[in-house]
Write a protein that holds these residues in place. Structure first.
Motif, PDB file in Angstrom:
ATOM      1  N   TRP A 385       0.823  -1.205   0.000  1.00  0.00           N
ATOM      2  CA  TRP A 385       0.000   0.000   0.000  1.00  0.00           C
ATOM      3  C   TRP A 385       0.861   1.261   0.000  1.00  0.00           C
ATOM      4  N   ILE A 386       1.992   1.209   0.707  1.00  0.00           N
ATOM      5  CA  ILE A 386       2.915   2.346   0.706  1.00  0.00           C
ATOM      6  C   ILE A 386       3.450   2.579  -0.695  1.00  0.00           C
ATOM      7  N   ILE A 387       3.922   1.519  -1.327  1.00  0.00           N
ATOM      8  CA  ILE A 387       4.508   1.625  -2.667  1.00  0.00           C
ATOM      9  C   ILE A 387       3.462   2.064  -3.679  1.00  0.00           C
ATOM     10  N   MET A 388       2.240   1.529  -3.552  1.00  0.00           N
ATOM     11  CA  MET A 388       1.157   1.944  -4.447  1.00  0.00           C
ATOM     12  C   MET A 388       0.895   3.438  -4.359  1.00  0.00           C
ATOM     13  N   SER A 389       0.950   3.976  -3.146  1.00  0.00           N
ATOM     14  CA  SER A 389       0.647   5.400  -2.955  1.00  0.00           C
ATOM     15  C   SER A 389       1.757   6.297  -3.493  1.00  0.00           C
ATOM     16  N   GLU A 390       2.938   5.724  -3.758  1.00  0.00           N
ATOM     17  CA  GLU A 390       4.084   6.522  -4.174  1.00  0.00           C
ATOM     18  C   GLU A 390       4.362   6.475  -5.675  1.00  0.00           C
ATOM     19  N   ILE A 391       4.144   5.329  -6.312  1.00  0.00           N
ATOM     20  CA  ILE A 391       4.636   5.158  -7.683  1.00  0.00           C
ATOM     21  C   ILE A 391       3.716   5.699  -8.765  1.00  0.00           C
ATOM     22  N   PHE A 392       2.432   5.879  -8.446  1.00  0.00           N
ATOM     23  CA  PHE A 392       1.503   6.358  -9.469  1.00  0.00           C
ATOM     24  C   PHE A 392       1.453   7.879  -9.492  1.00  0.00           C
ATOM     25  N   PRO A 393       1.567   8.489 -10.680  1.00  0.00           N
ATOM     26  CA  PRO A 393       1.469   9.950 -10.771  1.00  0.00           C
ATOM     27  C   PRO A 393       0.055  10.433 -10.479  1.00  0.00           C
ATOM     28  N   MET A 394      -0.085  11.733 -10.229  1.00  0.00           N
ATOM     29  CA  MET A 394      -1.359  12.313  -9.814  1.00  0.00           C
ATOM     30  C   MET A 394      -2.479  12.040 -10.815  1.00  0.00           C
ATOM     31  N   ASP A 395      -2.151  12.078 -12.117  1.00  0.00           N
ATOM     32  CA  ASP A 395      -3.200  11.963 -13.113  1.00  0.00           C
ATOM     33  C   ASP A 395      -3.774  10.559 -13.237  1.00  0.00           C
ATOM     34  N   MET A 396      -3.071   9.559 -12.729  1.00  0.00           N
ATOM     35  CA  MET A 396      -3.578   8.198 -12.870  1.00  0.00           C
ATOM     36  C   MET A 396      -3.858   7.528 -11.523  1.00  0.00           C
ATOM     37  N   LYS A 397      -3.765   8.302 -10.436  1.00  0.00           N
ATOM     38  CA  LYS A 397      -3.980   7.705  -9.125  1.00  0.00           C
ATOM     39  C   LYS A 397      -5.390   7.156  -8.956  1.00  0.00           C
ATOM     40  N   ALA A 398      -6.362   7.848  -9.504  1.00  0.00           N
ATOM     41  CA  ALA A 398      -7.749   7.409  -9.310  1.00  0.00           C
ATOM     42  C   ALA A 398      -8.003   6.056  -9.963  1.00  0.00           C
ATOM     43  N   VAL A 399      -7.717   5.958 -11.276  1.00  0.00           N
ATOM     44  CA  VAL A 399      -8.016   4.708 -11.981  1.00  0.00           C
ATOM     45  C   VAL A 399      -7.054   3.598 -11.559  1.00  0.00           C
ATOM     46  N   ALA A 400      -5.760   3.933 -11.402  1.00  0.00           N
ATOM     47  CA  ALA A 400      -4.789   2.921 -10.997  1.00  0.00           C
ATOM     48  C   ALA A 400      -5.050   2.460  -9.571  1.00  0.00           C
ATOM     49  N   GLY A 401      -5.342   3.423  -8.672  1.00  0.00           N
ATOM     50  CA  GLY A 401      -5.615   3.067  -7.295  1.00  0.00           C
ATOM     51  C   GLY A 401      -6.829   2.164  -7.164  1.00  0.00           C
ATOM     52  N   SER A 402      -7.859   2.443  -7.939  1.00  0.00           N
ATOM     53  CA  SER A 402      -9.063   1.593  -7.916  1.00  0.00           C
ATOM     54  C   SER A 402      -8.738   0.184  -8.380  1.00  0.00           C
ATOM     55  N   LEU A 403      -8.002   0.080  -9.483  1.00  0.00           N
ATOM     56  CA  LEU A 403      -7.668  -1.237 -10.024  1.00  0.00           C
ATOM     57  C   LEU A 403      -6.823  -2.040  -9.041  1.00  0.00           C
ATOM     58  N   VAL A 404      -5.836  -1.393  -8.442  1.00  0.00           N
ATOM     59  CA  VAL A 404      -4.957  -2.076  -7.494  1.00  0.00           C
ATOM     60  C   VAL A 404      -5.732  -2.508  -6.251  1.00  0.00           C
ATOM     61  N   ALA A 405      -6.584  -1.628  -5.731  1.00  0.00           N
ATOM     62  CA  ALA A 405      -7.372  -1.965  -4.539  1.00  0.00           C
ATOM     63  C   ALA A 405      -8.360  -3.091  -4.829  1.00  0.00           C
ATOM     64  N   ILE A 406      -9.000  -3.043  -6.004  1.00  0.00           N
ATOM     65  CA  ILE A 406      -9.941  -4.103  -6.379  1.00  0.00           C
ATOM     66  C   ILE A 406      -9.217  -5.437  -6.460  1.00  0.00           C
ATOM     67  N   THR A 407      -8.016  -5.422  -7.049  1.00  0.00           N
ATOM     68  CA  THR A 407      -7.213  -6.651  -7.142  1.00  0.00           C
ATOM     69  C   THR A 407      -6.955  -7.234  -5.766  1.00  0.00           C
ATOM     70  N   ASN A 408      -6.581  -6.383  -4.827  1.00  0.00           N
ATOM     71  CA  ASN A 408      -6.291  -6.834  -3.479  1.00  0.00           C
ATOM     72  C   ASN A 408      -7.515  -7.456  -2.823  1.00  0.00           C
ATOM     73  N   TRP A 409      -8.637  -6.760  -2.901  1.00  0.00           N
ATOM     74  CA  TRP A 409      -9.846  -7.243  -2.219  1.00  0.00           C
ATOM     75  C   TRP A 409     -10.427  -8.481  -2.893  1.00  0.00           C
ATOM     76  N   PHE A 410     -10.392  -8.529  -4.213  1.00  0.00           N
ATOM     77  CA  PHE A 410     -10.930  -9.699  -4.911  1.00  0.00           C
ATOM     78  C   PHE A 410     -10.110 -10.943  -4.579  1.00  0.00           C
ATOM     79  N   THR A 411      -8.789 -10.795  -4.595  1.00  0.00           N
ATOM     80  CA  THR A 411      -7.924 -11.927  -4.269  1.00  0.00           C
ATOM     81  C   THR A 411      -8.103 -12.336  -2.812  1.00  0.00           C
ATOM     82  N   GLY A 412      -8.231 -11.356  -1.924  1.00  0.00           N
ATOM     83  CA  GLY A 412      -8.467 -11.653  -0.518  1.00  0.00           C
ATOM     84  C   GLY A 412      -9.778 -12.389  -0.300  1.00  0.00           C
ATOM     85  N   TRP A 413     -10.792 -12.021  -1.083  1.00  0.00           N
ATOM     86  CA  TRP A 413     -12.092 -12.697  -0.984  1.00  0.00           C
ATOM     87  C   TRP A 413     -11.961 -14.163  -1.367  1.00  0.00           C
TER      88      TRP A 413
END
Length: 469
Positions: A385-413
């Protein structure tokens, strides 16, 4: 002068968040100089570890009180991560449109409603609905918190600040592990509401992200918030200019443009780390630690009590090392620890029926679970989560952050639902699979994960930084 009143309010807020497994704070010196009012922050995934650990010590009592089968309880346990996936779909967009604070308020509303439904549940429907609502709240926050922390903290302590969420998340985990030994599952659910309410009202005293304000055109507000965060005597002009330049150079991107070649490495790192974090078995072992102890013949109450005592100190170690070692080395050491502990668990259950080794199984299983939780708290729990918050630029944080978070939760499910059935299939085989995936995490981190320690969010995106190329 430091903004002591602001610091005090946020310390109180963060302590409550820690009890519920959510938030984080730190009060660290900046190479000998006191950090001003930003010596606080709250961590990721609202009350995630309180909710994650909720099923660990309450499984048998819930199943007995509501007459649930293994399949029904597995659905209940996995609904947190399924709800998290739904919340994650909207988390980044909500944070961009309504702001970080408004999204947090919305999430707390879901969490409070969910805990009430669980505490008052008289049948499986209300129990599952409450768990699902809690999951939505957690999913909304899973993206917002690490991004918020990264956006308000100075570069030289950003990793420590963001990692601090793991510390107080583990306070929540330790609390629910301990309470599960002698409190009913309904009482524990009601306790979960208290820190939610404190968090809800604590948000009134926390500033909005300066980078979000700049993105929305609030140049002056951005400067005011930065001044409040850095202290009254700090010069924030340079930092304000860097933020404004970075924001002006960005433009919103669609989900389709996220898959362009220039974003390939960031996306691979973000999605890959989330997959490996969950496929290492973290959700299953944390959800059902008590069941693992019982299967191995180790006293569940003793095991859960010891777990509640060790996860916090180990998270403190990770908090110290994240800026001293860096993200990448700590990630590899943590993954190595998970790999070895899963091998130990696989051996313990493999030797369970072997004459002469039967008596070793309970102790070996206890050591395996204990080591797994400690090493996860020290690195892999927070670092993706730390690395995710750092590597994505401002313009793609919304779509990239959603995709990464969905991946985490879906796999966890998937992992949390299948875990009990995997144990029925083969206990040794289950932990052997987790050991192999943890081993792959070491290779993945060595080959792909960049080191971002000591760089500002704007510097990470500069072409000459060369860390994402």
């Amino acid at each position: 002068m430091h903004d002591n009143s602001l610091l005090l309010k946020l310390l109180v807020y963060n302590f409550a968040c820690g009890l519920s497994g959510l938030e984080t704070l730190d009060n660290q010196n900046r190479r000998g100089k006191k950090l001003p009012g930003q010596c606080f922050f709250f961590g990721q995934r609202s009350m995630f570890f309180f909710k994650l650990g909720y099923t660990a010590g309450t499984m048998s009592s819930i199943m007995e009180d509501l007459d649930l089968s293994i399949a029904q309880f597995s659905v209940f346990g996995s609904l947190l991560t399924f709800g998290g996936m739904i919340g994650a779909i909207f988390s980044a967009k909500s944070a961009d449109v309504f702001g970080r604070k408004m999204t947090l308020w919305l999430a707390e509303g879901f969490c409070i409603t969910g805990w009430l439904a669980i505490a008052l549940a008289e049948n499986i429907i209300w129990l599952d609905l409450g768990r699902f609502f809690v999951g939505i709240g957690v999913g909304l926050i899973s993206y917002v918190i690490p991004v918020y922390i990264a956006e308000i903290t100075p570069k030289n302590v950003r990793g420590t600040f963001t990692f601090s969420n793991q510390l107080l998340q583990n306070c929540g985990l330790a609390t629910v592990y301990y309470l599960g030994n002698f409190m009913s599952w309904r009482t524990i659910a009601l306790i979960g509401i208290i820190p939610c309410l404190i968090q809800f009202f604590g948000l009134f005293f926390i500033p909005e992200s300066p980078r979000w304000l700049a993105r929305e055109g609030g140049d002056e507000e951005c400067k005011v918030v930065l001044q409040k965060l850095r202290g009254k005597q700090a010069d924030v002009m340079k930092e304000t200019r860097e933020i404004m330049i970075c924001v002006d150079a960005t433009a919103d991107v669609s989900m389709g443009s996220l898959f362009e070649k220039k974003y390939t490495r960031q996306l691979t790192i973000g999605v890959g780390l989330m997959l490996l974090q969950q496929l290492s078995g973290s959700a299953g072992i944390s959800y059902y630690a008590g069941s693992i102890f019982e299967l191995a013949g180790f006293p569940s109450r003793t095991g859960m009590t010891v777990l509640s005592m060790v996860v916090v100190p180990k998270a403190i170690l990770g908090l110290i090392l994240v800026e001293r070692w860096g993200r990448r080395p700590l990630l590899m050491v943590s993954a190595l620890g998970l790999c070895l502990s899963c091998i130990f668990l696989a051996l313990s259950f493999g030797l369970k029926g072997v004459p002469g080794f039967v008596n070793f199984t309970p102790t070996m299983a206890f050591i395996g679970v204990l080591t797994f939780n400690m090493m996860f708290a020290a690195g892999l729990g927070a670092l993706p989560w730390i690395i995710m918050s750092e590597i994505f630029p401002m313009d793609m944080k919304a779509v990239a952050g959603s995709l990464v978070a969905i991946t985490n939760w879906f796999t966890g499910w998937i992992v949390s639902y299948c875990f009990n059935f995997m144990l029925i299939w083969s206990q040794s085989g289950t932990f052997s699979i987790f050991a192999m995936i943890s081993g792959l995490t070491i290779i993945f981190a060595w080959c792909l994960v960049p080191e971002t320690r000591g760089l500002s969010l704007e510097e990470i995106q500069l072409p000459h930084a060369n860390i994402l190329s």
